[in-house]
Scaffold this motif. Structure first.
Motif, PDB file in Angstrom:
ATOM      1  N   ILE A   1       0.846  -1.198   0.000  1.00  0.00           N
ATOM      2  CA  ILE A   1       0.000   0.000   0.000  1.00  0.00           C
ATOM      3  C   ILE A   1       0.882   1.250   0.000  1.00  0.00           C
ATOM      4  CG2 ILE A   1      -1.663   1.299   1.419  1.00  0.00           C
ATOM      5  CD1 ILE A   1      -2.883  -1.526   2.052  1.00  0.00           C
ATOM      6  N   SER A   2       1.964   1.209   0.782  1.00  0.00           N
ATOM      7  CA  SER A   2       2.902   2.346   0.791  1.00  0.00           C
ATOM      8  C   SER A   2       3.504   2.557  -0.593  1.00  0.00           C
ATOM      9  CB  SER A   2       4.017   2.095   1.808  1.00  0.00           C
ATOM     10  OG  SER A   2       3.463   2.000   3.095  1.00  0.00           O
ATOM     11  N   LEU A   3       3.832   1.454  -1.270  1.00  0.00           N
ATOM     12  CA  LEU A   3       4.422   1.548  -2.608  1.00  0.00           C
ATOM     13  C   LEU A   3       3.417   2.158  -3.591  1.00  0.00           C
ATOM     14  CD1 LEU A   3       7.083   0.648  -4.073  1.00  0.00           C
ATOM     15  CD2 LEU A   3       5.821  -1.362  -4.818  1.00  0.00           C
ATOM     16  N   ASN A   4       2.165   1.686  -3.518  1.00  0.00           N
ATOM     17  CA  ASN A   4       1.133   2.241  -4.412  1.00  0.00           C
ATOM     18  C   ASN A   4       0.854   3.713  -4.102  1.00  0.00           C
ATOM     19  OD1 ASN A   4       0.694   0.009  -5.995  1.00  0.00           O
ATOM     20  ND2 ASN A   4      -0.795  -0.882  -4.580  1.00  0.00           N
ATOM     21  N   ALA A   5       0.936   4.063  -2.807  1.00  0.00           N
ATOM     22  CA  ALA A   5       0.746   5.467  -2.417  1.00  0.00           C
ATOM     23  C   ALA A   5       1.869   6.322  -3.010  1.00  0.00           C
ATOM     24  CB  ALA A   5       0.702   5.593  -0.899  1.00  0.00           C
ATOM     25  N   ALA A   6       3.092   5.774  -2.993  1.00  0.00           N
ATOM     26  CA  ALA A   6       4.233   6.491  -3.577  1.00  0.00           C
ATOM     27  C   ALA A   6       3.999   6.722  -5.065  1.00  0.00           C
ATOM     28  CB  ALA A   6       5.517   5.681  -3.341  1.00  0.00           C
TER      29      ALA A   6
ATOM     30  N   LEU B   1       8.617  10.205  -2.098  1.00  0.00           N
ATOM     31  CA  LEU B   1       9.850   9.651  -1.495  1.00  0.00           C
ATOM     32  C   LEU B   1       9.611   9.242  -0.041  1.00  0.00           C
ATOM     33  CD1 LEU B   1      12.523  12.059  -3.031  1.00  0.00           C
ATOM     34  CD2 LEU B   1      12.482   9.562  -3.260  1.00  0.00           C
ATOM     35  N   GLY B   2       8.757  10.012   0.636  1.00  0.00           N
ATOM     36  CA  GLY B   2       8.406   9.677   2.038  1.00  0.00           C
ATOM     37  C   GLY B   2       7.701   8.322   2.106  1.00  0.00           C
ATOM     38  N   TYR B   3       6.756   8.099   1.167  1.00  0.00           N
ATOM     39  CA  TYR B   3       6.059   6.803   1.129  1.00  0.00           C
ATOM     40  C   TYR B   3       7.035   5.668   0.814  1.00  0.00           C
ATOM     41  CZ  TYR B   3       1.280   8.623   1.573  1.00  0.00           C
ATOM     42  OH  TYR B   3       0.131   9.178   2.048  1.00  0.00           O
TER      43      TYR B   3
ATOM     44  N   ILE C   1      11.896   3.118  -8.711  1.00  0.00           N
ATOM     45  CA  ILE C   1      10.955   4.238  -8.503  1.00  0.00           C
ATOM     46  C   ILE C   1      11.691   5.404  -7.837  1.00  0.00           C
ATOM     47  CG2 ILE C   1       8.811   4.970  -7.352  1.00  0.00           C
ATOM     48  CD1 ILE C   1       7.939   1.973  -7.502  1.00  0.00           C
ATOM     49  N   ARG C   2      12.523   5.052  -6.854  1.00  0.00           N
ATOM     50  CA  ARG C   2      13.256   6.110  -6.144  1.00  0.00           C
ATOM     51  C   ARG C   2      14.176   6.871  -7.101  1.00  0.00           C
ATOM     52  NH1 ARG C   2      15.864   3.797  -1.149  1.00  0.00           N
ATOM     53  NH2 ARG C   2      14.045   4.476   0.004  1.00  0.00           N
TER      54      ARG C   2
END
Lengths: 456, 389
Positions: free
Chosen positions: B332-337, B350-352, B370-371
């Motif tokens: 979920i964090s990755l999808n939010a990012a 980047l925070g996510y 992604i980063r």
């Protein structure tokens, strides 16, 4: 060391009957055999002396005279030997004549009897009971300083079948003991088998254990066994007076593939069984009322073939003969295993076991027992599970190896203790060419030797 | 934290006898409040005193096995007069050990004797606990390493098969997880949790008909289970059988009252019918949401983001992150990012990613890509701003 009274039911009594005329002996033998005694007949003093040495009887019933001598002669010969001097002699006086009675004077007999056959039987029972329920040749466990011993039974694992391990284990398991066994398939793994149930009919006897609880190496060896696919019906008569709970139980069992017929009152269940006992594969009594159980057992006994297996949920550690008992509080898994096993028949497996004989794995079962003592022919143990009569076993103990060298011990009697969940068993060792006197002397010698060692 | 034994006494009997049976601290739990959950997490064994099933009992068992790992020998139920419903509940969790209260001391002693094995990571008991702890932390690298270490021993141990399956599931590897669950029920045909996991796994993989077959079997063998009814409802919702799903939810509610599993099925039904607002409301009371509904939420979030409704997607992810199991949070964090990247909010994205890395336990290729793309976009933006300035 806790002392235990050995129940009379497992003590075989041997009576030597010395008579002048064979016909009288046969008549007496018939009466005694009907009362469960083992009877040896001697028609002469010579025969009587030989029989005493060979058999070490618990009692001699003798007429006052017979070929080659009279009761007084027999008494005197016995007194010459310390070991046999303690065998009680009951003299049966057929004729009250001077000739018959004179030889009895100044000699100590257990009884001198004049009377009817019925009175004679009562007298015999009295004398045998006065032996504290045991043989005159008995040494309790304290004499050997042995308490617990390990029993070894040989058996085979034949296959697996829908979550069960199928074994031949010659024990009379009818509840859920834990057996430790070593499969002889070279892994050297010890497996603890639990919840064993013996299925028995006239020709076949197998013991099945659920595989579900076996994990890791304890389970791996069973992969090598043949798989026996069995399709059997699962018709269960369920008895429980509690209205609310019987609905719950019926729902649960139906959900697990059982055809569950609920009965809330015992007369309906007994009525159904009396009409057609084969209608059910299993009767599950969730209430351990003894009256209901007895009525159900009576109907089941009446059925010649295909009688249902009785499963009883019992309060406390109670085992019931001719029924599988599941102690409360029961778990559903335990009930399902028990009912699934109880719905099967040993005869289902007989042909499959034969076909897969090349895949079977030998098993050595281990169980523990409390040693109670030995007598002239064998010994007595207290065990936590019933052992099948006629089955054989070994006892892992140096002293036993010396007492009964190289011999399998055969279970001759097995009796449940009335007050707790233990059984007393009697075993016998084959004599071979040896007389009981010789063996008893050897046993006494071993005890003496042990005592000397301890004293030294 | 020292190991302790949790005691859930639903009969309100005196447990002073229990305390004398062990030298290990006994800690009472009543349900799954935060402090109860903490106690269950610290416990290596659980004693339940009950005669009947209850929702609190089901939740305690569920939470205990989730945190301790599935080791049925670590739970003992003390009961004087167990109802068929209690027996079915215990059976559904694979618990075979029911004892009289009179044997409480011996029971405690037997549980105490299990502690050395539980603390030894080389034993099945210890391995199962290690895997469960890794899953609890959600650390993917650790889950993988623990699962691999236990795999060799799992071949003939249905408990290890199940727990390693749970680990594979936590790693998102549903096909190997299913193979392990299948093995578990082959080794123990009465193992309901294994069959439940198969049905849920098949549902995640979109094999709805196969999932229905297993769930229907469970529905018959566990006739009093609201959890199974809720699963059946979710499957029927997936199949478009909305009326049937509603009936099953009603049945589940009558069996066990409100529970997160039932809310999950209700929300799933709402989503299947396109009732987003209702689904969102139901999510407020959920916790420990499993992979199927989590996957649904991720799928919905991606759709919203792709439809340029990034803020709605982020609101959804925020809610989802709060309710899903720890091991599912990183996705979920990755999808939010990704949603933030689509919105052009590089710093938030980047925070996510940072949160995702923490939840995953380490970085991974996709995250690094992604980063890198975010760093590049950020630098490009900065350059453009400088040029514009």
């Amino acid at each position: 060391m806790r002392s235990t009274n050995i129940t009379e039911a497992i003590i075989p009594k041997t009576i030597l009957v010395c008579v002048g005329k064979r016909e009288r002996g046969i008549a007496l033998q018939t009466l005694l055999t009907a009362r469960g005694y083992r009877v040896i007949m001697a028609l002469s003093l010579y025969d009587a002396q030989n029989a005493v040495a060979q058999e070490l009887p618990h009692l001699i019933v003798t007429e006052s005279s017979f070929e080659g001598g009279h009761a007084g002669d027999l008494h005197d010969r016995l007194q010459e030997h310390e070991l046999i001097a303690k065998i009680p002699i009951l003299v049966w006086v057929v004729k009250k004549t001077r000739d018959e009675l004179a030889p009895l004077v100044n000699r100590t007999f257990a009884a001198v009897f004049v009377g009817t056959n019925g009175e004679l039987m009562a007298k015999i029972q009295d004398i045998l009971r006065s032996q504290e329920g045991l043989s005159p040749f008995f040494l309790g466990a304290h004499a050997f300083a042995i308490s617990d011993v390990n029993l070894v039974h040989e058996a085979a694992a034949h296959g697996t079948s829908q979550g069960f391990l199928i074994t031949s284990l010659e024990t009379g398991i009818n509840y859920h003991p834990i057996f430790t066994c070593t499969p002889q398939s070279n892994e050297g793994v010890t497996t603890k088998l639990k919840q064993g149930i013996t299925l028995r009919d006239k020709q076949n006897s197998i013991t099945v254990f659920p595989l579900d609880g076996l994990v890791g190496a304890e389970r791996a060896w069973t992969d090598k066994l043949a798989n026996f696919p069995i399709q059997n019906s699962k018709k269960v008569a369920l008895y429980l007076p509690d209205t609310e709970k019987i609905v719950g139980w019926t729902t649960l069992l139906s959900g697990q593939g059982f055809q569950a017929s609920p009965f809330q009152d015992a007369p309906s269940l007994v009525g159904q069984l009396s009409q057609n006992p084969q209608r059910f594969d299993c009767v599950f009594l969730l209430d351990d009322s003894r009256t209901t159980l007895a009525a159900v057992q009576e109907q089941v006994r009446k059925a010649n073939t295909g009688a249902p297996t009785i499963v009883v949920a019992t309060r406390g550690a109670v085992t019931i003969p001719d029924a599988i008992s599941v102690p409360y509080p029961i778990s559903l898994g335990q009930v399902l295993h028990t009912l699934e096993a109880a719905c099967r028949k040993a005869s289902h497996y007989a042909p499959l076991i034969k076909q897969a004989s090349h895949q079977e794995i030998s098993l050595i079962y281990h169980s523990s027992a409390r040693f109670l003592g030995v007598d002239e022919a064998g010994g007595y143990l207290e065990v936590r599970q019933p052992l099948a009569v006629e089955s054989t076993m070994h006892i892992e103990n140096q002293l036993f190896a010396e007492m009964f060298p190289g011999q399998s011990l055969k279970i001759t009697h097995c009796h449940k203790a009335p007050d707790d969940d233990t059984w007393q068993v009697r075993f016998e060792a084959s004599l071979g060419v040896q007389s009981k006197v010789k063996r008893w002397e050897r046993i006494q010698g071993l005890v003496q030797h042990k005592a000397n060692q301890e004293a030294g | 934290m020292p190991d302790c034994i949790a005691v859930a006494d639903f009969n309100q009997t005196s447990s002073s006898d229990l305390a004398q049976g062990t030298t290990i601290p006994l800690k009472k739990v009543q349900g799954t409040s935060e402090s109860d959950k903490q106690t269950l997490t610290e416990s290596f064994a659980l004693v339940v005193v009950a005669d009947d099933r209850s929702q609190a009992l089901a939740e305690v068992l569920n939470h205990f096995f989730h945190d301790r790992g599935f080791f049925p020998e670590s739970v003992v139920i003390l009961s004087e007069n167990p109802s068929p419903q209690l027996l079915a509940e215990a059976f559904s969790f694979g618990i075979e050990s029911l004892n009289d209260l009179a044997t409480a001391r011996d029971t405690l002693k037997a549980l105490e004797d299990q502690l050395p094995d539980c603390q030894n990571p080389q034993t099945p008991s210890g391995m199962i606990r290690q895997i469960a702890r890794a899953i609890r932390r959600g650390d993917q690298a650790e889950i993988l390493s623990q699962a691999d270490a236990a795999l060799a021993m799992a071949t003939h141990d249905y408990r290890l098969c199940y727990q390693v399956g749970r680990a594979r599931e936590a790693l998102g590897q549903f096909t190997p997880a299913l193979a392990l669950y299948e093995r578990a029920i082959k080794l123990n045909s009465h193992f309901c949790l294994g069959r439940l996991a198969i049905a849920e796994g098949l549902l995640v993989l979109g094999k709805t008909e196969a999932a229905l077959k297993h769930a229907t079997y469970l529905g018959a063998s566990l006739p009093f289970s609201g959890t199974v009814r809720a699963l059946l409802a979710a499957i029927q919702a997936e199949l478009g059988q909305f009326d049937r799903a509603r009936d099953l939810i009603a049945e589940a509610q009558s069996m066990q009252g409100p529970s997160s599993k039932i809310l999950e099925a209700q929300a799933q039904l709402a989503l299947a019918q396109g009732q987003m607002k209702e689904a969102f409301q139901l999510m407020d009371d959920m916790s420990e949401v499993g992979p199927f509904f989590a996957a649904k939420l991720n799928e919905l979030g991606i759709k919203l983001s792709q439809a340029n409704r990034g803020k709605s997607a982020l609101a959804l992810y925020q809610k989802a992150h709060r309710i899903v199991r720890p091991e599912l949070k990183y996705k979920i964090s990755l999808n939010a990012a990704l949603a933030c990247r689509r919105l052009g909010d590089w710093d938030k994205s980047l925070g996510y990613l940072q949160r995702c890395e923490k939840e995953f336990g380490s970085s991974f290729t996709k995250l690094e890509k992604i980063r890198a793309s975010l760093q590049k976009a950020k630098e490009r933006d900065a350059l453009q701003k400088r040029q514009a300035g």
